[in-house]
Write a protein that holds these residues in place. Structure first.
Motif, PDB file in Angstrom:
ATOM      1  N   ALA A  12       0.878  -1.369   0.050  1.00  0.00           N
ATOM      2  CA  ALA A  12       0.151   0.010  -0.150  1.00  0.00           C
ATOM      3  C   ALA A  12       1.023   1.219   0.019  1.00  0.00           C
ATOM      4  N   PHE A  13       1.862   1.278   0.868  1.00  0.00           N
ATOM      5  CA  PHE A  13       2.704   2.313   0.808  1.00  0.00           C
ATOM      6  C   PHE A  13       3.569   2.404  -0.640  1.00  0.00           C
ATOM      7  N   ALA A  14       3.924   1.356  -1.085  1.00  0.00           N
ATOM      8  CA  ALA A  14       4.550   1.388  -2.480  1.00  0.00           C
ATOM      9  C   ALA A  14       3.761   2.132  -3.608  1.00  0.00           C
ATOM     10  N   ALA A  15       2.325   1.681  -3.495  1.00  0.00           N
ATOM     11  CA  ALA A  15       1.357   2.362  -4.237  1.00  0.00           C
ATOM     12  C   ALA A  15       1.148   3.906  -4.318  1.00  0.00           C
ATOM     13  N   LEU A  16       1.168   4.250  -3.051  1.00  0.00           N
ATOM     14  CA  LEU A  16       1.399   5.633  -2.828  1.00  0.00           C
ATOM     15  C   LEU A  16       2.637   6.493  -3.293  1.00  0.00           C
ATOM     16  N   ALA A  17       3.582   5.592  -2.925  1.00  0.00           N
ATOM     17  CA  ALA A  17       5.107   6.303  -3.412  1.00  0.00           C
ATOM     18  C   ALA A  17       5.228   6.517  -4.901  1.00  0.00           C
ATOM     19  N   VAL A  18       4.743   5.457  -5.739  1.00  0.00           N
ATOM     20  CA  VAL A  18       4.781   5.724  -7.170  1.00  0.00           C
ATOM     21  C   VAL A  18       3.426   6.658  -7.771  1.00  0.00           C
ATOM     22  N   GLY A  19       2.610   7.120  -6.715  1.00  0.00           N
ATOM     23  CA  GLY A  19       1.751   8.117  -7.467  1.00  0.00           C
ATOM     24  C   GLY A  19       0.585   7.403  -7.869  1.00  0.00           C
ATOM     25  N   ALA A  20       0.120   6.055  -7.511  1.00  0.00           N
ATOM     26  CA  ALA A  20      -0.771   5.612  -8.208  1.00  0.00           C
ATOM     27  C   ALA A  20      -2.118   5.792  -7.521  1.00  0.00           C
ATOM     28  N   GLY A  21      -3.063   6.382  -8.725  1.00  0.00           N
ATOM     29  CA  GLY A  21      -4.242   6.902  -8.305  1.00  0.00           C
ATOM     30  C   GLY A  21      -4.350   8.107  -7.708  1.00  0.00           C
ATOM     31  N   ALA A  80      -1.959  25.872 -14.126  1.00  0.00           N
ATOM     32  CA  ALA A  80      -2.914  24.673 -14.780  1.00  0.00           C
ATOM     33  C   ALA A  80      -2.818  23.806 -13.683  1.00  0.00           C
ATOM     34  N   ALA A  81      -3.722  23.130 -13.446  1.00  0.00           N
ATOM     35  CA  ALA A  81      -3.584  21.771 -12.518  1.00  0.00           C
ATOM     36  C   ALA A  81      -2.859  20.727 -13.313  1.00  0.00           C
ATOM     37  N   LYS A  82      -2.103  20.159 -12.488  1.00  0.00           N
ATOM     38  CA  LYS A  82      -1.394  19.093 -12.839  1.00  0.00           C
ATOM     39  C   LYS A  82      -1.401  17.858 -11.685  1.00  0.00           C
ATOM     40  N   ASN A  83      -1.194  16.615 -12.096  1.00  0.00           N
ATOM     41  CA  ASN A  83      -1.224  15.590 -11.158  1.00  0.00           C
ATOM     42  C   ASN A  83      -0.024  15.783 -10.209  1.00  0.00           C
ATOM     43  N   MET A  84      -0.305  15.658  -8.758  1.00  0.00           N
ATOM     44  CA  MET A  84       0.976  15.799  -7.930  1.00  0.00           C
ATOM     45  C   MET A  84       0.595  14.930  -6.877  1.00  0.00           C
ATOM     46  N   SER A  85       1.487  14.560  -6.058  1.00  0.00           N
ATOM     47  CA  SER A  85       1.452  13.888  -4.792  1.00  0.00           C
ATOM     48  C   SER A  85       2.464  14.168  -3.615  1.00  0.00           C
ATOM     49  N   SER A 124       5.580  13.686  -6.094  1.00  0.00           N
ATOM     50  CA  SER A 124       5.481  13.888  -7.613  1.00  0.00           C
ATOM     51  C   SER A 124       4.823  14.810  -8.307  1.00  0.00           C
ATOM     52  N   ILE A 125       5.189  15.489  -9.207  1.00  0.00           N
ATOM     53  CA  ILE A 125       4.649  16.309 -10.072  1.00  0.00           C
ATOM     54  C   ILE A 125       4.692  15.771 -11.495  1.00  0.00           C
ATOM     55  N   ASP A 126       3.592  15.910 -12.343  1.00  0.00           N
ATOM     56  CA  ASP A 126       3.490  15.310 -13.300  1.00  0.00           C
ATOM     57  C   ASP A 126       4.001  13.768 -13.321  1.00  0.00           C
ATOM     58  N   ASN A 127       4.912  13.669 -14.538  1.00  0.00           N
ATOM     59  CA  ASN A 127       5.362  12.339 -14.730  1.00  0.00           C
ATOM     60  C   ASN A 127       6.946  12.174 -13.582  1.00  0.00           C
ATOM     61  N   ILE A 128       7.228  12.929 -12.834  1.00  0.00           N
ATOM     62  CA  ILE A 128       8.573  13.002 -12.213  1.00  0.00           C
ATOM     63  C   ILE A 128       8.058  12.644 -10.744  1.00  0.00           C
ATOM     64  N   TYR A 129       8.799  11.405 -10.339  1.00  0.00           N
ATOM     65  CA  TYR A 129       8.692  10.803  -8.723  1.00  0.00           C
ATOM     66  C   TYR A 129       9.931  10.916  -8.057  1.00  0.00           C
ATOM     67  N   VAL A 148      11.313   9.042 -13.860  1.00  0.00           N
ATOM     68  CA  VAL A 148      10.598   9.743 -14.939  1.00  0.00           C
ATOM     69  C   VAL A 148       9.707   8.570 -15.371  1.00  0.00           C
ATOM     70  N   ARG A 149       8.582   9.036 -15.514  1.00  0.00           N
ATOM     71  CA  ARG A 149       7.324   7.645 -16.202  1.00  0.00           C
ATOM     72  C   ARG A 149       6.744   8.565 -17.294  1.00  0.00           C
TER      73      ARG A 149
END
Length: 149
Positions: A12-21, A80-85, A124-129, A148-149
């Motif tokens: 569960a931690f790993a999923a968050l770490a890679v920005g899943a969902g 503009a809004a970007k995926n972030m975690s 993360s921001i966009d595709n950089i974790y 970078v993904r």
């Protein structure tokens, strides 16, 4: 939005770490000149940080009066809004906190009790974790990874 939960498995931690969902979606403000103390609170002092390419920085802060750490991922140039975690994990106690979603300036805050514990954190921001393992503890050397993904 603050989310703190005990996790039973590292998966569960790993999923968050890679920005899943976007399980932890909130509506972060688009305020200009956002600081870690503005996100976490005035009593939180920055103790570590990691650049997320040129897009922003994830900050680890600490409040000595309550023993809590806080993380926040802050964009260099809000827009503009970007995926972030952002996330933080205390391996000794299996406690973690995180936030992810589509934001204009920052993700977070995420709080855990970290006094006397090593912490792992990132964002993360966009595709950089970015992830930092075994941080802020004397016994272990921290390990940083940027993907970078």
């Amino acid at each position: 939005m603050r989310i703190t939960r005990n996790v039973a498995a590292v998966g569960a931690f790993a999923a968050l770490a890679v920005g899943a969902g976007t399980v932890f979606s909130t509506t972060a403000s688009a305020a200009p000149n956002v600081t870690p103390q503005g996100v976490c609170g005035k009593a939180y002092k920055t103790v570590n940080s990691a650049a997320i390419g040129s897009l922003g920085t994830v900050y680890l802060t600490y409040n000595s009066s309550n023993g809590k750490n806080c993380v926040a991922t802050i964009r260099t140039n809000p827009g503009a809004a970007k995926n972030m975690s952002t996330y933080i994990y205390v391996p000794d106690s299996d406690e973690w906190a995180g936030d992810s979603g589509s934001y204009t300036s920052y993700a977070g805050p995420g709080y855990v009790y970290g006094k006397g514990h090593c912490v792992s954190w990132g964002g993360s921001i966009d595709n950089i974790y970015v992830s930092v393992e075994n941080s802020n503890c004397a016994a272990l050397k921290e390990h940083r990874v940027t993907e970078v993904r």
